[in-house]
Write an enzyme that holds these catalytic residues in place. Structure first.
Site, mmCIF file in Angstrom:
data_model
loop_
_atom_site.group_PDB
_atom_site.id
_atom_site.type_symbol
_atom_site.label_atom_id
_atom_site.label_comp_id
_atom_site.label_asym_id
_atom_site.label_seq_id
_atom_site.Cartn_x
_atom_site.Cartn_y
_atom_site.Cartn_z
ATOM 1 N N HIS A 252 1.092 -1.288 0.056
ATOM 2 C CA HIS A 252 -0.096 0.072 -0.075
ATOM 3 C C HIS A 252 0.644 1.453 -0.070
ATOM 4 O O HIS A 252 1.939 1.622 0.469
ATOM 5 C CB HIS A 252 -1.115 0.055 1.476
ATOM 6 C CG HIS A 252 -2.141 1.209 0.898
ATOM 7 N ND1 HIS A 252 -1.793 2.171 1.583
ATOM 8 C CD2 HIS A 252 -3.110 0.712 0.573
ATOM 9 C CE1 HIS A 252 -3.415 2.892 1.618
ATOM 10 N NE2 HIS A 252 -3.878 2.193 0.506
ATOM 11 N N GLU A 307 -7.991 -4.962 -0.458
ATOM 12 C CA GLU A 307 -8.361 -5.891 -1.488
ATOM 13 C C GLU A 307 -8.532 -7.193 -1.366
ATOM 14 O O GLU A 307 -9.062 -7.409 -1.859
ATOM 15 C CB GLU A 307 -7.704 -4.774 -2.818
ATOM 16 C CG GLU A 307 -7.782 -3.816 -3.007
ATOM 17 C CD GLU A 307 -7.995 -3.714 -4.881
ATOM 18 O OE1 GLU A 307 -7.669 -4.561 -4.909
ATOM 19 O OE2 GLU A 307 -8.406 -2.098 -4.746
#
Ligand SMILES: CC(C)(COP(=O)(O)OP(=O)(O)OC[C@H]1O[C@@H](n2cnc3c(N)ncnc32)[C@H](O)[C@@H]1OP(=O)(O)O)[C@@H](O)C(=O)NCCC(=O)NCCS
Length: 365
Positions: A252, A307
């Site tokens: 991320h 996700e």
């Protein structure tokens, strides 16, 4: 100095949310999202983001009624949706239908009544488009159901199980707001010209549509489908990493520890799917992937992102992949509208500079 993509540039002040990447914390209006998601509803947290505090029972009741009363679409929005071709992708249809909202009640300045109209309408718009594409009749809103239950109901025509509705509600709370991401920034830029809230969120949907932003967790589903059995995990991941490929659902830009949203969703998965072999596989793949990412990419701090578990939840509740990004849009409407209102309170039009790298005019004697 040029900062490509405005990386690390502070573009606004906000009191809506804090994304703390080092500590893996996401805060909405002073509350840790992990606490909120376990104790409050989608409606209560929406109220918090717009009004700045959690509602009492009476406020919560009145607010839920307002949201319910705005679920039906104006007839011209129905007509716009009906007129759109079925081969137009869902996000483009949603963007077009949302932009059809307008009229006097949406003029500057943006306010909470406008935010209620758009947030209440977007599940209806999404469900109607989804059913139209699949050749099915529109399901009218169910006034006994809450926001998330009603969204599932309008998609499927069936009252959802509490388990499924609660799992989706957790996902939608965790994705309703996330600081100055590309779509929220877009909404604030449009709003900063003193344009209307509908234009701002229409622009935001355009930004959300791009695969670098609202890119759905379908890559994670493909990965788990390919791995299939626990015993294939290590071999499959090593092959990917040796080929210098990225593992979907890991890493991320901001979080350098496990994404807090992934953490909550993994707890939800354990609750809804104790016996689900697919969710067991997801948990196992996560463990091995983190170990191998540290082995192949030491010190890069690569952990699970939202996700990964969003994919797991979506699969567990039988949400089809073509609805992943639209569903993210349904939840993020709350954050966009909160930011548009905040932008309007102490507005300055966004007008950055660009560094000219083109030719200079030739000097003609
Ligand atoms: C999310 C993402 C774009 C963040 O990117 P970023 O902060 O710019 O990180 P970078 O792409 O610069 O990667 C830094 C290093 O970690 C590695 N890396 C990052 N994510 C990785 C992943 N998912 N799998 C394998 N390696 C990864 C890169 O290869 C790079 O290694 P290097 O230093 O040897 O070059 C990236 O991690 C990614 O594409 N992840 C997979 C897609 C995904 O899950 N997206 C959803 C995000 S919510």
């Amino acid at each position: 100095m040029l900062q490509r993509g405005l990386k690390n540039v502070v573009a606004a002040e906000t009191s809506i949310s804090l994304v703390d990447g080092e500590n893996g914390q996401l805060i909405y209006k002073g509350y840790d999202v992990k606490e909120l998601v376990l104790n409050y509803s989608f409606e209560e947290i929406t109220y918090l983001l717009w009004y700045g505090y959690l509602p009492n029972k009476e406020e919560q009741h009145q607010f839920s009624v307002l949201l319910k009363n705005n679920r039906s679409l104006p007839s011209y929005v129905y007509q716009v949706i009906e007129a759109l071709p079925n081969d137009m992708d869902m996000m483009s249809q949603i963007r077009t239908a949302v932009s059809a909202f307008g009229g006097k009640e949406f003029t500057w300045k943006p306010n909470i009544e406008q935010a209620i109209r758009l947030t209440a309408a977007i599940p209806s718009i999404t469900a109607m488009i989804y059913r139209k594409i699949n050749g099915e009749e529109t399901v009218p809103p169910h006034l006994e159901l809450n926001h998330v239950e009603n969204y599932l109901y309008m998609l499927t025509g069936k009252v959802p199980s509490i388990k499924h509705a609660k799992a989706l509600e957790a996902y939608m709370i965790l994705t309703m707001e996330h600081g100055m991401n590309a779509s929220t920034f877009t909404a604030r830029v449009v709003s900063s010209t003193e344009s209307d809230m509908v234009s701002a969120v229409t622009g935001a949907i355009g930004a959300m549509k791009g695969p670098l932003h609202g890119g759905a967790p379908t890559g994670v589903i493909d990965m788990l489908n390919e791995i299939k059995e626990k015993e294939n995990t290590e071999r499959w991941i090593r092959r990917k990493l040796e080929n210098k490929e990225y593992l979907m659902g890991f890493g991320h830009r901001v979080y350098k520890t496990r994404d807090p949203r992934a953490e909550v969703l993994s707890t939800i998965c354990q609750r809804i799917g104790q016996d689900d072999p697919w969710l067991h596989l997801a948990g196992y793949v996560e463990k091995i992937a983190i170990q191998l990412l540290e082995e192949y990419k030491p010190g890069r701090k690569l952990y699970t992102n939202v996700e990964f578990y969003a994919a797991a939840v979506m699969k567990a509740i039988d949400m089809p992949p073509e609805l992943f990004t639209p569903t993210f849009t349904v939840s993020r409407m709350v954050g966009w509208t909160a930011h548009v209102i905040e932008q309007s309170i102490d507005n300055t039009i966004f007008r950055p500079e660009a560094k000219y790298i083109g030719n200079q005019p030739e000097i003609i004697n």
